[in-house]
Design a protein around this motif. Sequence first.
Motif, PDB file in Angstrom:
ATOM      1  N   TYR A 132      27.976  14.379 -19.683  1.00 34.52           N
ATOM      2  CA  TYR A 132      27.117  14.329 -18.495  1.00 34.52           C
ATOM      3  C   TYR A 132      26.172  15.528 -18.483  1.00 34.52           C
ATOM      4  CZ  TYR A 132      25.533  15.032 -13.745  1.00 34.52           C
ATOM      5  OH  TYR A 132      24.738  15.260 -12.658  1.00 34.52           O
ATOM      6  N   PHE A 133      26.693  16.686 -18.895  1.00 39.42           N
ATOM      7  CA  PHE A 133      25.835  17.873 -18.851  1.00 39.42           C
ATOM      8  C   PHE A 133      25.727  18.535 -20.214  1.00 39.42           C
ATOM      9  CE2 PHE A 133      30.022  19.721 -17.574  1.00 39.42           C
ATOM     10  CZ  PHE A 133      30.144  20.695 -18.560  1.00 39.42           C
ATOM     11  N   ALA A 134      24.712  19.390 -20.328  1.00 40.09           N
ATOM     12  CA  ALA A 134      24.504  20.196 -21.533  1.00 40.09           C
ATOM     13  C   ALA A 134      24.293  21.638 -21.086  1.00 40.09           C
ATOM     14  CB  ALA A 134      23.297  19.690 -22.308  1.00 40.09           C
ATOM     15  N   THR A 135      24.477  22.573 -21.996  1.00 40.03           N
ATOM     16  CA  THR A 135      24.322  23.983 -21.631  1.00 40.03           C
ATOM     17  C   THR A 135      23.048  24.562 -22.254  1.00 40.03           C
ATOM     18  OG1 THR A 135      25.689  24.656 -23.508  1.00 40.03           O
ATOM     19  CG2 THR A 135      26.804  24.354 -21.402  1.00 40.03           C
ATOM     20  N   VAL A 136      22.426  25.450 -21.496  1.00 42.10           N
ATOM     21  CA  VAL A 136      21.241  26.187 -21.967  1.00 42.10           C
ATOM     22  C   VAL A 136      21.667  27.647 -22.067  1.00 42.10           C
ATOM     23  CG1 VAL A 136      18.870  26.858 -21.431  1.00 42.10           C
ATOM     24  CG2 VAL A 136      19.688  24.568 -20.811  1.00 42.10           C
ATOM     25  N   THR A 137      21.613  28.203 -23.276  1.00 43.58           N
ATOM     26  CA  THR A 137      22.145  29.557 -23.472  1.00 43.58           C
ATOM     27  C   THR A 137      21.063  30.618 -23.634  1.00 43.58           C
ATOM     28  OG1 THR A 137      22.390  29.045 -25.818  1.00 43.58           O
ATOM     29  CG2 THR A 137      24.349  28.797 -24.438  1.00 43.58           C
ATOM     30  N   LYS A 138      19.843  30.214 -24.000  1.00 40.15           N
ATOM     31  CA  LYS A 138      18.756  31.192 -24.108  1.00 40.15           C
ATOM     32  C   LYS A 138      18.050  31.257 -22.766  1.00 40.15           C
ATOM     33  CE  LYS A 138      18.045  30.809 -29.086  1.00 40.15           C
ATOM     34  NZ  LYS A 138      17.134  30.414 -30.176  1.00 40.15           N
ATOM     35  N   LEU A 139      18.427  32.251 -21.958  1.00 38.01           N
ATOM     36  CA  LEU A 139      17.936  32.327 -20.581  1.00 38.01           C
ATOM     37  C   LEU A 139      16.945  33.466 -20.394  1.00 38.01           C
ATOM     38  CD1 LEU A 139      21.297  31.869 -18.605  1.00 38.01           C
ATOM     39  CD2 LEU A 139      19.645  30.121 -19.222  1.00 38.01           C
ATOM     40  N   ARG A 140      16.066  33.276 -19.411  1.00 36.26           N
ATOM     41  CA  ARG A 140      15.246  34.362 -18.877  1.00 36.26           C
ATOM     42  C   ARG A 140      15.655  34.545 -17.427  1.00 36.26           C
ATOM     43  NH1 ARG A 140       9.297  32.066 -19.805  1.00 36.26           N
ATOM     44  NH2 ARG A 140       8.739  33.818 -18.453  1.00 36.26           N
ATOM     45  N   ASP A 141      15.394  35.720 -16.864  1.00 35.91           N
ATOM     46  CA  ASP A 141      15.625  35.895 -15.433  1.00 35.91           C
ATOM     47  C   ASP A 141      14.793  34.855 -14.688  1.00 35.91           C
ATOM     48  OD1 ASP A 141      17.133  38.045 -16.184  1.00 35.91           O
ATOM     49  OD2 ASP A 141      15.925  39.556 -15.148  1.00 35.91           O
ATOM     50  N   ILE A 142      15.429  34.152 -13.753  1.00 37.72           N
ATOM     51  CA  ILE A 142      14.725  33.059 -13.085  1.00 37.72           C
ATOM     52  C   ILE A 142      15.327  32.794 -11.705  1.00 37.72           C
ATOM     53  CG2 ILE A 142      16.204  31.313 -14.198  1.00 37.72           C
ATOM     54  CD1 ILE A 142      13.739  29.432 -14.255  1.00 37.72           C
ATOM     55  N   ASP A 143      14.479  32.457 -10.739  1.00 31.94           N
ATOM     56  CA  ASP A 143      14.957  32.057  -9.408  1.00 31.94           C
ATOM     57  C   ASP A 143      15.801  30.794  -9.517  1.00 31.94           C
ATOM     58  OD1 ASP A 143      13.449  34.087  -8.366  1.00 31.94           O
ATOM     59  OD2 ASP A 143      12.156  32.816  -7.134  1.00 31.94           O
ATOM     60  N   VAL A 144      16.850  30.712  -8.730  1.00 30.83           N
ATOM     61  CA  VAL A 144      17.676  29.504  -8.681  1.00 30.83           C
ATOM     62  C   VAL A 144      16.819  28.297  -8.269  1.00 30.83           C
ATOM     63  CG1 VAL A 144      19.526  28.376  -7.372  1.00 30.83           C
ATOM     64  CG2 VAL A 144      19.884  30.666  -8.301  1.00 30.83           C
ATOM     65  N   GLN A 145      15.992  28.472  -7.231  1.00 38.58           N
ATOM     66  CA  GLN A 145      15.160  27.362  -6.754  1.00 38.58           C
ATOM     67  C   GLN A 145      14.168  26.909  -7.825  1.00 38.58           C
ATOM     68  OE1 GLN A 145      13.350  28.462  -3.026  1.00 38.58           O
ATOM     69  NE2 GLN A 145      15.189  28.006  -1.844  1.00 38.58           N
ATOM     70  N   LEU A 146      13.590  27.863  -8.553  1.00 40.35           N
ATOM     71  CA  LEU A 146      12.627  27.508  -9.590  1.00 40.35           C
ATOM     72  C   LEU A 146      13.319  26.797 -10.753  1.00 40.35           C
ATOM     73  CD1 LEU A 146       9.797  27.545 -10.796  1.00 40.35           C
ATOM     74  CD2 LEU A 146      10.263  29.853 -11.681  1.00 40.35           C
ATOM     75  N   ALA A 147      14.493  27.254 -11.131  1.00 42.19           N
ATOM     76  CA  ALA A 147      15.239  26.611 -12.223  1.00 42.19           C
ATOM     77  C   ALA A 147      15.509  25.145 -11.883  1.00 42.19           C
ATOM     78  CB  ALA A 147      16.554  27.343 -12.477  1.00 42.19           C
ATOM     79  N   ALA A 148      15.895  24.889 -10.631  1.00 42.85           N
ATOM     80  CA  ALA A 148      16.140  23.506 -10.197  1.00 42.85           C
ATOM     81  C   ALA A 148      14.845  22.695 -10.243  1.00 42.85           C
ATOM     82  CB  ALA A 148      16.731  23.502  -8.789  1.00 42.85           C
ATOM     83  N   ARG A 149      13.745  23.326  -9.816  1.00 46.39           N
ATOM     84  CA  ARG A 149      12.465  22.611  -9.796  1.00 46.39           C
ATOM     85  C   ARG A 149      12.009  22.271 -11.221  1.00 46.39           C
ATOM     86  NH1 ARG A 149       9.908  25.915  -6.403  1.00 46.39           N
ATOM     87  NH2 ARG A 149       8.344  26.836  -7.757  1.00 46.39           N
ATOM     88  N   LEU A 150      12.197  23.200 -12.157  1.00 46.83           N
ATOM     89  CA  LEU A 150      11.805  22.951 -13.550  1.00 46.83           C
ATOM     90  C   LEU A 150      12.655  21.842 -14.174  1.00 46.83           C
ATOM     91  CD1 LEU A 150      11.206  26.582 -14.921  1.00 46.83           C
ATOM     92  CD2 LEU A 150       9.520  24.950 -14.059  1.00 46.83           C
ATOM     93  N   ALA A 151      13.896  21.719 -13.707  1.00 47.59           N
ATOM     94  CA  ALA A 151      14.768  20.647 -14.209  1.00 47.59           C
ATOM     95  C   ALA A 151      14.562  19.351 -13.431  1.00 47.59           C
ATOM     96  CB  ALA A 151      16.221  21.082 -14.127  1.00 47.59           C
ATOM     97  N   GLU A 152      13.663  19.399 -12.441  1.00 44.89           N
ATOM     98  CA  GLU A 152      13.335  18.230 -11.611  1.00 44.89           C
ATOM     99  C   GLU A 152      14.596  17.626 -10.988  1.00 44.89           C
ATOM    100  OE1 GLU A 152      10.813  15.591 -13.892  1.00 44.89           O
ATOM    101  OE2 GLU A 152       9.349  17.181 -14.322  1.00 44.89           O
ATOM    102  N   MET A 153      15.359  18.518 -10.328  1.00 50.70           N
ATOM    103  CA  MET A 153      16.587  18.083  -9.655  1.00 50.70           C
ATOM    104  C   MET A 153      16.742  18.853  -8.349  1.00 50.70           C
ATOM    105  SD  MET A 153      19.294  19.960 -12.253  1.00 50.70           S
ATOM    106  CE  MET A 153      20.765  19.412 -11.413  1.00 50.70           C
ATOM    107  N   PRO A 154      17.477  18.297  -7.371  1.00 52.43           N
ATOM    108  CA  PRO A 154      17.680  19.006  -6.107  1.00 52.43           C
ATOM    109  C   PRO A 154      18.439  20.316  -6.319  1.00 52.43           C
ATOM    110  CG  PRO A 154      18.350  16.694  -5.927  1.00 52.43           C
ATOM    111  CD  PRO A 154      18.106  16.966  -7.379  1.00 52.43           C
ATOM    112  N   VAL A 155      18.110  21.321  -5.498  1.00 50.47           N
ATOM    113  CA  VAL A 155      18.770  22.631  -5.609  1.00 50.47           C
ATOM    114  C   VAL A 155      20.281  22.484  -5.443  1.00 50.47           C
ATOM    115  CG1 VAL A 155      18.946  24.949  -4.634  1.00 50.47           C
ATOM    116  CG2 VAL A 155      16.726  23.874  -4.809  1.00 50.47           C
ATOM    117  N   ALA A 156      20.698  21.637  -4.499  1.00 53.72           N
ATOM    118  CA  ALA A 156      22.137  21.469  -4.251  1.00 53.72           C
ATOM    119  C   ALA A 156      22.845  20.949  -5.499  1.00 53.72           C
ATOM    120  CB  ALA A 156      22.362  20.520  -3.078  1.00 53.72           C
TER     121      ALA A 156
END
Length: 273
Positions: A132-156
């Motif tokens: 169902y899910f996959a992991t992303v390991t190469k991260l940059r500092d990012i807002d939680v809300q922005l990360a959800a928006r970039l993944a096109e999914m609700p913040v919750a």
Amino acid sequence: AFNPMAYSRAHASGLWQFIPGTGKRFELEQNWWYDARRDIVESTNAALDYLTKLYEMHGDWHLALASYNWGENAVARAIAKNRAAGKPTDYASLTMPAETRHYIPKLQALKNIIADPGPLGIELGPIPNQPYFATVTKLRDIDVQLAARLAEMPVADFIALNPGFSRPYIRAAMTPRMVLPADKVEVFHDNLTALGDKSLVSWKSYHPKQGETFESIARKHGMTLGQLKEVNGISPRNKAVPRLLVVPTKAESGIGASSPQRLPIMYAPPIPV
């Protein structure tokens, strides 16, 4: 109930209810930014390691599960007490708290229901046999809300998959991964690439100066007192200003007082809202 936000009176946290000490024994990182006891992947791996260790200790899954719930030392003492009294030392023969006594029958009942729900009039929808899910390991500092928006999914939904994050922005240096639905990883990377080198954070770390109060810090950064305390996991009655806070990078950025969306995030320890 396998709720990643669950937090007990004994300070056990996450899906697998690790207390801080046991979490550290199984290398679950716990810091101001991130609590691996709530991380879906980390905590499940640790739980499997712990259950394996308990099974090897007893050679019996009922006693292993009782140890997981009640504590390995408590079960060992109960076994020693029965042995000294010449009584059987199996799970059913031990004297234990009602919670532990009911813990294993509840798990067995859950297993039975899932294996054969029909006779109970329960219908379980099919779950595809694929990740169902996959992991992303190469991260940059990012807002939680922005990360959800970039993944096109609700913040919750994003936070439900990433409940280990304790602040409104993700510090790449403090967390090993981000979890996304498998079908959202590509769109996340595409949207992230489109942003180029732009900053992905609207928050920053702030070290209060001597004499500053919560009220003066909130005013300085365009926040209400309640918002400042909430995003920093500080209870409303607490007057002691800590050495580290997160605050908006700009008061006018819309992240502070005018932010339309409160984060449904679970801070550690949980605070009343």
